[in-house]
Enzyme design. Structure first.
Site, PDB file in Angstrom:
ATOM      1  N   GLU A 297      42.180   9.572  -8.896  1.00 25.43           N
ATOM      2  CA  GLU A 297      42.468  10.782  -9.662  1.00 25.43           C
ATOM      3  C   GLU A 297      41.249  11.287 -10.443  1.00 25.43           C
ATOM      4  O   GLU A 297      41.260  11.342 -11.687  1.00 25.43           O
ATOM      5  CB  GLU A 297      43.665  10.544 -10.590  1.00 25.43           C
ATOM      6  CG  GLU A 297      44.930  10.256  -9.805  1.00 25.43           C
ATOM      7  CD  GLU A 297      46.177  10.084 -10.663  1.00 25.43           C
ATOM      8  OE1 GLU A 297      46.048  10.008 -11.900  1.00 25.43           O
ATOM      9  OE2 GLU A 297      47.279  10.033 -10.096  1.00 25.43           O
ATOM     10  N   GLU A 417      49.765   7.733  -3.967  1.00 21.96           N
ATOM     11  CA  GLU A 417      50.794   7.440  -4.969  1.00 21.96           C
ATOM     12  C   GLU A 417      51.883   8.493  -4.847  1.00 21.96           C
ATOM     13  O   GLU A 417      51.592   9.673  -4.637  1.00 21.96           O
ATOM     14  CB  GLU A 417      50.238   7.499  -6.394  1.00 21.96           C
ATOM     15  CG  GLU A 417      49.191   6.468  -6.734  1.00 21.96           C
ATOM     16  CD  GLU A 417      48.717   6.589  -8.182  1.00 21.96           C
ATOM     17  OE1 GLU A 417      49.418   7.256  -8.998  1.00 21.96           O
ATOM     18  OE2 GLU A 417      47.655   6.034  -8.499  1.00 21.96           O
TER      19      GLU A 417
END
Length: 685
Positions: A297, A417
């Site tokens: 991220e 995810e």
């Protein structure tokens, strides 16, 4: 991310396995033998979920059939990864179209849901293609083996390998914890037994997030603590030994120090490069099933905007690629994973990442994004408490963009995810039926777009020591979605007011390509035409059926029905007796305020907050609907509705706020609260 807040055709499978050094057998005489691991990860009254793993100990086989007998009269209701039929107590599971080939020492797994009465004794005798599975090969046969290792997979292997990684699971909030060690965020130390049990659940890949920053020395070497690196390698080794594809990354370093890159580019880049230089060396000779991910991220603080963000991320991804490839050994062709900014599926971020792929021109690269749903639904805010057409479109648009940008061009994608952000607090933030519809549709569309998915699990889903799922319905829905669609419905709750006569109730079925096959109460099949009727997608429960099942009509769930379809898992329907909730006056403080509430069988869906002039009150005042479990929450056991300090922190002093509570029955109740300094009073409207 640790969220505290913020098929394959048999030939394709054979190609992938060969490319990763799987043992191939040549036989002087056909050898046979097998081992079966049968596990029941979850069981409930009258039902259970089972996983079956077959290990072929003999010569390679193409097409398999596993047979066994249930010792306690159990029955299979749905299956995934195999076609399961039964005759009496005899059960036969045949391979699906994509998993028919099993190499020597190769494994294949499937799962199913079943029913039981009395007891649920596990079967112990299995036969594979007519040969008893004793855990050894036929001693009258001889087998010689040769091992081939391909260090330069042919073009196309990346796409096939990523397909073989489906489904995946995250070992979250352990090695990625930012405290002193892997237990600092509340999870126990990782064990081999944990990984063994995750593998037994049918997962083919495991993402092991790792945060390195607190285990590094100072500049210029930024040396990683040898003990910590050895621990990471130990866990990776266990996972590889279990047969997983394994993904290792740089995780929370993304916001701890990498995010400072706009204002400290030279130092951040030096540390990032030093980190990957050490990791590339440490994993240089690992199995080709080890996959490396450049950063989790990625985000940048204080940048001038998206153009600079794209430039910085390209620099990190490019540097990562150069360092790993230059380290040689298995890293010369190892699969490498590159993220978009924030691992977002926004088109601009996907285009920027695609430009990096084009420039690198490396056939062994994988793109990655994350997906936690349409935000209002994912956290239950702004009235987004249903998985409605808006939430569904957000998902399809994201996955379609990813497919069109990468997969359609031959670049594989891992959704590293997924979950719902409301799970940060607990999985009840999103109502159960709405949650299940999300995961059913998620699995279906990801599969249709050929995206490999990895469930985010920080310990809240699969018990790290119990090896049990905390929500059997949820994991059954997720597992089913790997291979088939499931029927659902507009609701899993049918409300009947106690203060009125019982009447027929109708709900809408979401067939999702299946056909409705029947309705069951416990182990009893209900009678179509008498107990219920079906007209198109409309399921109507008759008044006599409801009268019988509601019984004395105590508040709450009086009975549970099971709608069954031609594929997938059943849909649970709770029959609920209720009356409108009753709230009472209350006094408290901004730190502790609870409204006495007689819920009378109903459940709270959401809450609105407005001032007398109609403007929105409380946090996030762009919407009147407040965030569930962040600003308010029901406590059914205590009989109260809590208003949290986070709510009062942004309520005007002295102003009266009108709260409107929306319940799942459709009932609304209004209530007034007034804050005076740290004191709060509440009154029924």
């Amino acid at each position: 991310m640790a969220r505290w807040w913020v098929g394959l055709l048999a030939s394709a499978v054979a190609t992938v396995l060969a490319g990763f050094g799987v043992v191939a057998a040549t036989n002087a005489q056909a050898a046979s033998g097998c081992r079966v691991a049968y596990a029941v990860p979850s069981q409930w009254q009258g039902g259970f979920s089972a996983n079956v793993e077959i290990t072929n100990l003999g010569d390679p086989i193409s097409g398999w059939r596993l047979t066994w007998a249930f010792p306690s009269g159990q029955a299979v209701t749905q299956a995934w990864g195999a076609s399961v039929t039964a005759s009496g107590g005899q059960v036969t599971a045949a391979n699906a179209g994509w998993n028919g080939s099993i190499a020597t020492n190769g494994k294949v797994s499937f799962g199913f849901n079943g029913t039981w009465t009395g007891s649920n004794t596990a079967p112990t005798s299995f036969a594979l293609n007519g040969v008893a599975c004793t855990g050894s090969t036929d001693p009258t046969t001889t087998t010689t083996t040769t091992t081939t290792t391909t260090t330069n997979p042919p073009a196309g292997d990346a796409m096939a390998a990523v397909a073989a990684m489906q489904p995946g699971w995250n070992l979250g909030n352990s090695l990625d914890a930012t405290g002193a060690d892997e237990t600092s965020w509340g999870n126990p130390r990782i064990t081999e037994a944990l990984l063994d049990n995750v593998r037994a659940q049918g997962f083919k890949s495991i993402r092991i997030p790792v945060t390195w920053g607190q285990h590094q020395g100072a500049a210029p070497s930024y040396a990683i603590e040898p003990a910590y690196l050895a621990r990471v390698k130990e866990v990776v080794g266990w996972a590889l030994a279990d047969g997983f594809y394994v993904m290792v990354n740089i995780h929370h370093d993304s916001w701890q120090w990498i995010s400072n890159m706009p204002g400290d580019r030279a130092n951040v880049l030096a540390r990032y490069n030093a980190t990957w230089t050490q990791l590339a060396s440490a994993f240089r000779d690992s199995s080709n099933k080890l996959v490396l991910e450049s950063v989790n991220e990625p985000q940048f603080t204080g940048s001038s905007g998206d153009a600079q963000n794209a430039q910085l991320l390209n620099e990190l991804n490019t540097s990562f690629h150069r360092i790993v490839r230059a380290s040689g050994g298995g890293n010369a062709t190892r699969l490498l994973v590159l993220p978009s900014l924030h691992t977002s599926a926004d088109q601009a971020h996907l285009d920027n990442l695609n430009a990096t792929f084009t420039a690198l021109n490396d056939r062994n690269l994988i793109a990655t994004i994350h997906y936690y749903g349409y935000w209002p639904f994912s956290v239950n805010i702004a009235g987004g408490y249903r998985f409605d057409a808006t939430a569904q479109k957000d998902l399809t648009d994201a996955f379609d963009r990813v497919h069109n940008t990468f997969i359609a061009r031959g670049i594989p994608v891992i959704l590293g995810e997924y979950g719902l952000l409301g799970f940060d607090r607990h999985t009840g933030t999103i109502q159960q039926g709405e949650k299940l519809k999300f995961f059913e549709f998620f699995g279906h569309h990801a599969k249709s777009r050929k995206i490999t998915t990895m469930l985010w699990d920080n310990g809240q889903h699969f018990g790290r020591t119990s090896f049990q799922w905390s929500d059997p319905e949820l994991i059954a829905q997720i597992k089913s979605s790997w291979t088939a669609r499931s029927g659902t419905a507009s609701t899993d709750q049918v409300f009947n007011p106690k203060s009125a006569a019982v009447s027929a109730k109708t709900i809408t079925l979401n067939l999702n390509g299946t056909t409705f096959s029947g309705l069951r109460h416990g182990g009893t099949d209900l009678v179509r035409g008498t107990d219920y009727t079906v007209s198109g997608d409309q399921l109507t429960l008759s008044a006599p059926l409801l009268t019988r099942l509601l019984g004395s009509r105590a508040y709450g769930v009086n009975a549970t029905l099971s709608a069954r379809f031609s594929a997938g898992v059943p849909w649970r329907i709770d029959l609920v007796t209720y009356d409108p909730p009753v709230l009472q006056a209350a006094a408290g403080t901004t730190a502790s305020f609870a409204i006495p509430t007689a819920f009378r069988g109903d459940k709270l869906a959401t809450m609105e907050a407005k001032y007398a002039d109609g403007s929105n009150a409380g946090p996030q005042n762009w919407t009147s609907f407040k965030e569930y479990d962040h600003t308010f929450a029901p406590d059914y056991a205590a009989g109260t509705t809590l208003l949290k300090p986070e709510f009062f922190a942004e309520v005007n002093d002295g102003a009266r706020v009108t709260l409107t509570f929306h319940y799942w029955s459709g009932t609304t109740v209004t209530y007034h609260v007034t804050k005076s300094g740290s004191s709060v009073t509440g009154a029924v409207a």
